[in-house]
Structures are given as structure tokens and as C-alpha cells.
Design a protein around this motif. Structure first.
Motif, short mmCIF file in Angstrom:
data_model
loop_
_atom_site.label_atom_id
_atom_site.label_comp_id
_atom_site.label_asym_id
_atom_site.label_seq_id
_atom_site.Cartn_x
_atom_site.Cartn_y
_atom_site.Cartn_z
N PHE A 1 -50.17 9.48 -36.12
CA PHE A 1 -49.16 9.46 -34.99
C PHE A 1 -49.46 8.03 -34.46
CE2 PHE A 1 -49.67 13.61 -35.94
CZ PHE A 1 -48.18 14.08 -36.18
N PHE A 2 -48.65 7.00 -34.85
CA PHE A 2 -48.78 5.68 -34.09
C PHE A 2 -47.67 5.73 -33.01
CE2 PHE A 2 -50.40 4.54 -38.55
CZ PHE A 2 -51.81 4.59 -38.26
N ARG A 3 -48.01 6.06 -31.78
CA ARG A 3 -46.90 6.32 -30.83
C ARG A 3 -47.41 6.03 -29.49
NH1 ARG A 3 -44.17 10.85 -33.21
NH2 ARG A 3 -43.96 10.27 -35.49
N GLY A 4 -47.98 4.71 -29.44
CA GLY A 4 -48.45 4.36 -27.89
C GLY A 4 -47.27 3.91 -27.06
N GLN A 5 -45.94 3.44 -27.35
CA GLN A 5 -44.89 3.23 -26.88
C GLN A 5 -44.16 4.46 -26.16
OE1 GLN A 5 -43.65 0.27 -25.94
NE2 GLN A 5 -42.03 1.12 -24.69
N ARG A 6 -44.34 5.30 -26.90
CA ARG A 6 -43.78 6.72 -26.49
C ARG A 6 -44.62 7.36 -25.35
NH1 ARG A 6 -40.87 9.84 -31.45
NH2 ARG A 6 -40.44 8.08 -32.87
N ILE A 7 -45.92 7.25 -25.58
CA ILE A 7 -46.89 7.69 -24.58
C ILE A 7 -46.73 6.83 -23.41
CG2 ILE A 7 -49.33 7.64 -23.76
CD1 ILE A 7 -50.15 7.89 -27.14
N TRP A 8 -46.49 5.62 -23.27
CA TRP A 8 -46.36 4.74 -22.16
C TRP A 8 -45.07 5.22 -21.37
CZ3 TRP A 8 -47.23 1.40 -18.35
CH2 TRP A 8 -46.34 0.73 -17.71
N GLU A 9 -43.96 5.59 -22.29
CA GLU A 9 -42.57 5.90 -21.65
C GLU A 9 -42.45 7.42 -21.13
OE1 GLU A 9 -39.95 5.63 -24.93
OE2 GLU A 9 -39.89 3.21 -24.75
N ALA A 10 -43.45 8.27 -21.85
CA ALA A 10 -43.43 9.54 -21.29
C ALA A 10 -44.24 9.59 -19.96
CB ALA A 10 -44.19 10.39 -22.27
N VAL A 11 -45.30 9.07 -20.07
CA VAL A 11 -46.19 9.01 -18.82
C VAL A 11 -45.43 8.38 -17.68
CG1 VAL A 11 -48.13 8.27 -17.76
CG2 VAL A 11 -48.45 9.23 -19.83
N MET A 12 -44.81 7.23 -17.93
CA MET A 12 -44.10 6.65 -16.65
C MET A 12 -42.74 7.66 -16.20
SD MET A 12 -45.39 3.91 -15.99
CE MET A 12 -47.08 4.48 -16.60
N GLY A 13 -42.32 8.28 -17.40
CA GLY A 13 -41.26 9.24 -16.79
C GLY A 13 -41.69 10.28 -15.80
N GLU A 14 -42.85 11.09 -16.10
CA GLU A 14 -43.56 12.11 -15.54
C GLU A 14 -44.04 11.22 -14.06
OE1 GLU A 14 -46.31 14.65 -17.16
OE2 GLU A 14 -45.19 14.93 -18.62
N LEU A 15 -44.33 10.16 -14.07
CA LEU A 15 -44.86 9.58 -12.66
C LEU A 15 -43.87 9.40 -11.88
CD1 LEU A 15 -47.89 7.61 -13.89
CD2 LEU A 15 -47.86 9.73 -12.90
N LEU A 16 -42.75 8.83 -12.43
CA LEU A 16 -41.63 8.47 -11.67
C LEU A 16 -41.08 9.72 -10.92
CD1 LEU A 16 -39.87 6.22 -14.10
CD2 LEU A 16 -40.45 5.43 -11.83
N LEU A 17 -41.07 10.81 -11.70
CA LEU A 17 -40.56 12.31 -11.04
C LEU A 17 -41.53 12.48 -9.95
CD1 LEU A 17 -39.23 13.99 -14.19
CD2 LEU A 17 -38.03 13.05 -12.46
N LYS A 18 -42.88 12.22 -10.04
CA LYS A 18 -43.75 12.73 -9.05
C LYS A 18 -43.89 11.74 -7.77
CE LYS A 18 -46.42 15.24 -12.37
NZ LYS A 18 -48.00 15.50 -13.06
N GLY A 19 -43.12 10.64 -7.89
CA GLY A 19 -43.05 9.68 -6.49
C GLY A 19 -43.13 8.26 -6.87
N LEU A 20 -43.48 8.10 -7.89
CA LEU A 20 -43.56 6.59 -8.41
C LEU A 20 -42.25 5.69 -8.12
CD1 LEU A 20 -45.35 4.16 -9.61
CD2 LEU A 20 -44.47 4.76 -11.93
N SER A 21 -40.98 6.26 -8.45
CA SER A 21 -39.92 6.04 -8.41
C SER A 21 -39.42 5.45 -6.91
CB SER A 21 -38.65 6.80 -8.70
OG SER A 21 -38.71 8.35 -8.30
N HIS A 22 -40.18 6.11 -6.00
CA HIS A 22 -39.95 5.80 -4.56
C HIS A 22 -40.98 4.83 -3.86
CE1 HIS A 22 -36.74 8.49 -4.58
NE2 HIS A 22 -37.60 9.59 -4.88
#
Length: 440
Positions: free
Chosen positions: A186-207
Motif C-alpha cells: 500500500f503506497f498511500r502516503g498522500q492519503r495518510i497526510w490528507e486523512a491525518v490533516m482531516g482529523e486534526l482540522l476537526l480537533k481544532g487545527l481549523s481554528h
């Protein structure tokens, strides 16, 4: 090259020893001929562990009040494709900020080299570098991730995140096909980046009022690659910057006049289909060239701080003088201990320093960028309390690395520090290595 920071904080020493033992057994099984053919790939998997263990043995980190920080696996990772090389969910460690730092975020991309072919990627699948099944459930945060005000004066009370690295291509690949020669990869580093960013944005990073993307070694390269995307995810009025630690890898000839790292990068780019990812690449460029920071930085708009040593221990050992380029082992003692380099070798090392200075020359004219280039024989310096900020930390112009980075991030002063030539700086903590493992 696994989590190459010279710090026990990146993994408990017992875990590092266990993985080094696994690597040693793997080398023995391959036999002498196989070991020579796989030397560079295996070195990438092991080098940072050896760096960490050598540093841990000679210069243990200062005591810290930091609590252990738990591992969070990405939710619905398989559904999102945000998985490690073996298909296990990717993960990160998050320690919440407090007080004035509650709306400030510091993210750190873990390092750990790259894999160039299916064999080396298969080895990583059975380690912390390719599977969350082997990751520590808890780790200590130190250096730039520490919650100790004295160890980390500018960022101690921020939300701090360490993003685990398990894709083998600096969080960049996105290959849909899973089966490769009958085995799942599974060569999915870009998706890892996007998924982690998505979770952190919901946890407050977006503000976030201010945010800092950092990374070490292969994670430092990933920081260059993702810096502008990180900026785009955050509010326009927030302060957003990036720091690459030990990630400015050089496209230089080794002592046998071959470009070992460029050839390696070419294989990585082909394997994980990264050719179309970099807009700076021209058709007449070798694919491997596109992966070097000197090329990646040309398109970056967001302010970046380059933290590097002019005598990077990993690059000396695996780019300038890899084992295959030195069949007589004339560089062995020098690679283990810079104090044992003879005059001719030191002259070549000064040439490496000049190559780095030339490569970052364009950055001198970028007003909002910064750099701290010291003359120590180490690899990655931001994750270790001793090298980051302590009474005995390395200094340039009487500033610790933490001082320099903080001054730059908060615009307290312009920071473009270049140290004098080795051995001029008495504050350096130079690594000393034991003899490397040999195939039998």
C-alpha cells in the motif's frame, strides 16, 4: 534510516534495540552477496536507529516532565486508503495545548528513510516504518515537542502532534493498485497526510491562530513537499510556517563519482508513481532530481526554516561515502567519528559543506525564510532536548537552535545563521558510532 533524530524520545531504547536485532538477523540470512546488493536499502532502514542508539549511549537527553503521549489510529483508515505499507491504519500522537497555546498547533512529520523496491518495502512492512502493528502505543515528547517550558520555551503549551511515518516515500505516494508481484503493498502516503490533516482540522487545527509544520529527515523532506498545502488548509489570518530538520538532502557525487542518492530517489519516484506530483520537474530532468529539496523549494511560497548541519552524519555515511563506494573501507573510521578523519577526508567534508551552502544560496534572498546551519556531526536536532535547548546545546552566534527558530517564527529578528568550518564550534555534540553490522 528509521526515525533519524538522535533522540531516545522518538522511540524507547528497548524498542530500538529490538528492531536493530531484527535487522541484524535479516542481514545474516541474506548472506554476503545479498547484503552487498541491498546495502543502501537496508542502511536506510537502520541508519537512524543506529544514530539514535549512539546518541542515547553517549549523550542521554535531559530529564523532562513530559508525560507519555498515546497513539491515535486514523478512523476508518482502510476506507480512506490512509494505511501503512502493510495495510494497517496510520496514526499520530496528540498532546493538547493549554492557556495561551490552546489555539496554536505544532505538527511534526516523523522521518525514517525510503524504500526503493518491493524487497526493501517488504522489510519495512515488518517494522515500525511500515506497519502500525509495530508502533509504540505511547511515546515521550522531547525537544520541540516537549511540554517543558525550560526545554521548549516558545512552543511548550501548544497543541503538539507527531505524525507517524509508515509509507516509505515521505508521505507522497498514492498508488491505487495493491497487488505487486502477487504481494500486497500500500503506497498511500498522500492519503495518510490528507486523512491525518482531516482529523486534526476537526480537533481544532481549523481554528488555529498560528501553526507550525515541522519534520525530521525524510519527514523534513515531506515538510518541504507539503508546506504550501498545509498553509492552504488554515485560516488566512493565521501565522503559518514550516521547518525542515535534517531534510536538506544533497544531490552530490559520492567518493567514487556516482550519484548514489539520485539513483535511489529515481527508484522511489518510479515505484510510488511520484513523477507527476512535482510541478517543478522538467522533462529533461532525471526523476530522482525532482525529489531533492533544492528543486522542491523553488515552488514553495510559505516561509520555511532550514535546520541542517553542514556535516550531516547520515549523508556522510550513506550519500558521500556509502559502503559500495569504499571497498577498501578507508572511510570507515572517519564515518564513525569525525575526529578520526584525515586531512584529505576533511577537505572532502569541507566540499560537502560548500555544496550545502551553494544549494541554499537562493534562500538567502527569501526575506521570510530562515536557516541555521551548524558545524556538528549529527542528523536531526529538533527532537532532542540536549541539542534543541539546554545549557549545553550547540550554539551559533550564542543562540541555541530553539532560540533561533523561535526568533524566526515570531519575527523577533531575521535568522540566517551559518557556522564556521569544523572543528571551530566547541558547543557541538558530535555523534560517535560503533562499528556497523556486517553481512556474514
Amino acid at each position: 534510516m528509521a526515525s533519524p533524530a538522535p533522540s531516545s524520545a522518538s522511540a524507547p531504547a528497548s524498542h530500538q534495540l529490538r528492531l536493530c536485532h531484527q535487522l541484524r538477523l535479516g542481514w545474516r540470512r541474506r548472506g554476503r552477496g545479498g547484503a552487498v546488493g541491498a546495502t543502501f536499502s537496508v542502511a536506510l532502514l537502520a541508519a537512524a536507529l543506529l544514530l539514535a542508539l549512539s546518541y542515547y549511549a553517549s549523550s542521554p537527553p535531559t530529564a523532562s516532565s513530559s508525560a507519555l503521549v498515546g497513539l491515535t489510529l486514523v478512523r476508518r483508515a482502510k476506507e480512506k486508503g490512509a494505511v501503512c505499507l502493510d495495510g494497517s491504519p496510520s496514526g499520530y500522537h496528540l498532546q493538547r495545548g493549554s492557556g495561551t497555546g490552546s489555539r496554536s498547533w505544532l505538527l511534526h512529520l516523523e522521518g525514517g528513510g525510503w524504500c526503493r523496491n518491493l524487497r526493501s518495502c517488504a522489510s519495512r512492512q515488518k517494522s515500525v516504518l511500515g506497519s502500525s502493528r509495530y508502533m509504540e502505543h505511547q511515546i515521550e515528547f522531547a525537544g520541540i515537542l516537549s511540554n517543558d517550558r525550560f526545554q521548549n520555551p516558545d512552543f511548550y503549551n501548544w497543541n503538539r502532534v507527531k505524525i507517524r511515518y509508515c509509507d516509505g516515500a515521505s508521505f507522497s505516494g498514492d498508488v491505487k493498485d495493491e497487488l505487486q508481484n502477487g504481494t500486497k503493498f500500500f503506497f498511500r502516503g498522500q492519503r495518510i497526510w490528507e486523512a491525518v490533516m482531516g482529523e486534526l482540522l476537526l480537533k481544532g487545527l481549523s481554528h488555529a491562530k498560528q501553526a507550525f509544520l515541522t519534520g525530521c529527515s525524510a519527514g523534513g523532506l515531506a515538510t518541504f513537499i507539503h508546506c504550501d498545502n498545509f498553509r492552504a488548509l488554515l485560516p488566512r489570518d493565521s501565522r503559518v510556517k514550516c521547518l525542515a530538520d535534517g531534510g536538506f538532502f544533497l544531490d552530490v557525487e559520492d567518493i567514487s563519482r556516482k550519484r548514489t542518492l539520485r539513483a535511489f530517489y529515481s527508484d522511489v519516484v518510479r515505484l510510488q508513481d511520484l513523477g507527476g506530483k512535482f510541478s517543478h520537474c522538467s522533462q529533461n530532468m532525471d526523476l530522482g532530481q525532482c525529489f531533492f529539496p533544492s528543486e522542491v523549494v523553488k515552488d514553495i511560497i510559505t516561509p520555511v526554516f532550514v535546520l541542517n548541519t553542514a556535516y550531516d552524519a547520515w549523508q556522510v555515511q550513506h550519500v558521500l561515502a556509502p559502503e559500495a563506494s569504499d571497498p577498501q573501507h578507508s572511510w570507515l573510521e572517519c564515518k564513525l567519528d569525525i575526529r578520526k578523519c584525515d586531512s584529505d577526508q576533511l577537505e572532502i567534508l569541507q566540499g560537502l559543506r560548500k555544496e550545502l551552502h551553494d544549494a541554499i544560496s537562493e534562500l538567502k534572498h527569501k526575506r521570510n525564510w530562515g536557516f541555521f546551519i551548524d558545524s556538528c556531526f549529527v542528523h536531526c536536532q529538533s527532537l532532542n532536548s540536549l541539542t534543541w535547548h539546554s545549557p549545553s546545546s550547540p550554539r551559533v552566534n550564542n543562540k541555541t537552535i530553539a532560540d533561533a527558530v523561535g526568533d524566526w517564527f515570531f519575527d523577533r529578528r531575521e535568522v540566517k545563521e551559518i557556522d564556521c568550518e569544523y572543528p571551530c564550534n566547541p558547543t557541538c555534540h558530535n555523534l560517535v558510532f560503533s562499528r556497523p553490522f556486517k553481512g556474514r
